[in-house]
Design a protein around this motif. Sequence first.
Motif, short mmCIF file in Angstrom:
data_model
loop_
_atom_site.label_atom_id
_atom_site.label_comp_id
_atom_site.label_asym_id
_atom_site.label_seq_id
_atom_site.Cartn_x
_atom_site.Cartn_y
_atom_site.Cartn_z
N UNK A 324 0.81 -1.22 0.00
CA UNK A 324 0.00 0.00 0.00
C UNK A 324 0.85 1.27 0.00
N UNK A 325 2.10 1.16 0.36
CA UNK A 325 2.96 2.35 0.37
C UNK A 325 3.19 2.90 -1.03
N UNK A 326 3.11 2.02 -2.04
CA UNK A 326 3.42 2.47 -3.40
C UNK A 326 2.40 2.04 -4.45
N UNK A 327 1.55 1.05 -4.11
CA UNK A 327 0.62 0.49 -5.12
C UNK A 327 -0.77 0.34 -4.53
N UNK A 328 -1.81 0.25 -5.37
CA UNK A 328 -3.19 0.28 -4.88
C UNK A 328 -3.63 -0.99 -4.16
N UNK A 329 -4.50 -0.76 -3.18
CA UNK A 329 -5.17 -1.82 -2.43
C UNK A 329 -6.66 -1.46 -2.39
N UNK A 330 -7.52 -2.43 -2.64
CA UNK A 330 -8.96 -2.18 -2.55
C UNK A 330 -9.63 -3.29 -1.75
N UNK A 331 -10.60 -2.91 -0.93
CA UNK A 331 -11.36 -3.88 -0.16
C UNK A 331 -12.86 -3.69 -0.33
N UNK A 332 -13.60 -4.80 -0.43
CA UNK A 332 -15.05 -4.77 -0.53
C UNK A 332 -15.65 -5.36 0.74
N UNK A 333 -16.52 -4.62 1.39
CA UNK A 333 -17.26 -5.07 2.56
C UNK A 333 -16.32 -5.65 3.62
N UNK A 334 -16.25 -6.97 3.76
CA UNK A 334 -15.35 -7.55 4.75
C UNK A 334 -13.91 -7.15 4.52
N UNK A 368 -28.59 -4.04 10.34
CA UNK A 368 -28.79 -4.70 9.06
C UNK A 368 -28.65 -3.70 7.92
N UNK A 369 -27.79 -4.02 6.94
CA UNK A 369 -27.63 -3.22 5.73
C UNK A 369 -27.81 -4.15 4.54
N UNK A 370 -28.81 -3.89 3.73
CA UNK A 370 -29.11 -4.78 2.60
C UNK A 370 -29.69 -3.97 1.46
N UNK A 371 -29.16 -4.18 0.25
CA UNK A 371 -29.79 -3.58 -0.91
C UNK A 371 -28.81 -3.22 -2.01
N UNK A 372 -29.38 -2.92 -3.17
CA UNK A 372 -28.58 -2.44 -4.28
C UNK A 372 -27.98 -1.08 -3.95
N UNK A 373 -26.84 -0.78 -4.58
CA UNK A 373 -26.19 0.50 -4.40
C UNK A 373 -25.75 1.08 -5.75
N UNK A 374 -25.93 2.41 -5.87
CA UNK A 374 -25.44 3.14 -7.04
C UNK A 374 -24.47 4.19 -6.52
N UNK A 396 -24.64 -6.67 4.99
CA UNK A 396 -23.83 -6.93 6.17
C UNK A 396 -24.60 -6.47 7.40
N UNK A 397 -24.05 -6.80 8.56
CA UNK A 397 -24.70 -6.47 9.83
C UNK A 397 -23.84 -5.58 10.72
N UNK A 398 -22.79 -5.00 10.20
CA UNK A 398 -21.90 -4.23 11.06
C UNK A 398 -22.33 -2.77 11.14
N UNK A 399 -21.90 -2.10 12.20
CA UNK A 399 -22.13 -0.68 12.39
C UNK A 399 -20.81 0.07 12.26
N UNK A 400 -20.88 1.29 11.74
CA UNK A 400 -19.70 2.12 11.63
C UNK A 400 -19.51 2.89 12.93
N UNK A 401 -18.36 2.70 13.58
CA UNK A 401 -18.03 3.45 14.79
C UNK A 401 -17.27 4.72 14.42
N UNK A 402 -16.38 4.62 13.43
CA UNK A 402 -15.61 5.78 12.99
C UNK A 402 -15.27 5.61 11.52
#
Length: 442
Positions: A324-334, A368-374, A396-402
Amino acid sequence: MTETQGAWPPGLMVSAPASGTGKTTVMLGLLRALSDDGVCVQPFKSGPDYIDPAFHRAASGRASFNLETWAMNQALFSAIAHHAKGADLCLAEGSMGLFDGVATRGLAGFGSSAETAKAMGWPVILVLDVSGQAQSAAASALGFATYDPDLRVAGVILNRVASPRHERLTRAGMDRAGVPVLGVLPRRGDLTLPERHLGLIQAVEHPDLDAAIAGYAEFLRAHVDLDAIRAAARGGAAPVEGRLPAPPAQRIALAQDAAFSFTYPHILAGWRDAGAEILPFSPLADEPPDPSADLVWLPGGYPELHAGRLAAATTFLTGLRTHAATKPVHGECGGYMALGAGLIDKQGTRHEMACLLGLVTSYETRKFHLGYRRAVLAAPMPGHAPGAVLRGHEFHYCSIVDQPDAPLANVADADGTEVPETGSCRGHVTGTFFHLIAEETT
């Protein structure tokens, strides 16, 4: 990239009036029984479900692909359907109820299984849970058969039939309604798949999946008319030309294990078809991403079930941070959660994650978070420029703390209502809560 040509093989959609009727068990049993008979069956999943395609592959020996009409335009839909080439029969599993979709039209429709069936020219096999009713089940079947005159219901499979008398009464109603009965499944409490908070457990986690599917096939073979089901299949018109999504890099290090397993099959197929090299690695085994990779991609999955092991995987975390210091990293959900500063499990214990983003998520209080996204990108993410419009799905079922970093995108649900899960970007690192299905094209 894959281009489409020729006509699709004949097929059928296995659907139901609602979730929980047993259509997944029927689908897996049919896939295995027909495959055992020498029929080359191409499985599909209607809708954005992440889990069922892996079960389909285990049952049929062929990769299963999602088809749906809200996030996919006709060209992408057709390119994915092209994977049926060489099969004798297509068999698709519906999502929710047959006509269930969203309220606002997407790229090609509202996302219902009925739309998928019509687009492919497939008749529907309706799986009916007839527990607690008899002749009245025929009224439901007749309603489904006549609700959309452009959709053909080939017949019904009666599920959870309690006794021979129950079968006779239910069949009498179907005869009166003129609805063919393709099978009658006696009630059995053991014909269920293990579940957790996102639905079924992953196929790789099932303690004896092959034996379970073989049991479903034996049960279906004894109680449904396989010849009638094959005879009911129909094919659609020749597909239009289409292409699968292009890869975001040439050499892609892809996390793949029980914690990171959810990437749409058509996405990976598009990457491979275009000549990209996919370099799998396991964070749970404390493996680092390949240092020669151009991009690291962390898919969704269940990091919350393995948070302690991930926090202790120092070789993985060091390799990820170095990349990640020099090249891209991407994460989806988990994968997005794992890129953050911390993940709080359902017991309230905080586990330090990669700290490449400031995101802190929690399962202590489920939301609970469920649905299509644009999503309209405010910043670049691998393979997509700022201003690009992406379609995806969040579950997913997680909550955002920060969530202190700059938002990656302006994100809305299927009806255009903005959602707070905007994704994040910092340096070479990006993440989203939605799983990417397609980029909108004009």
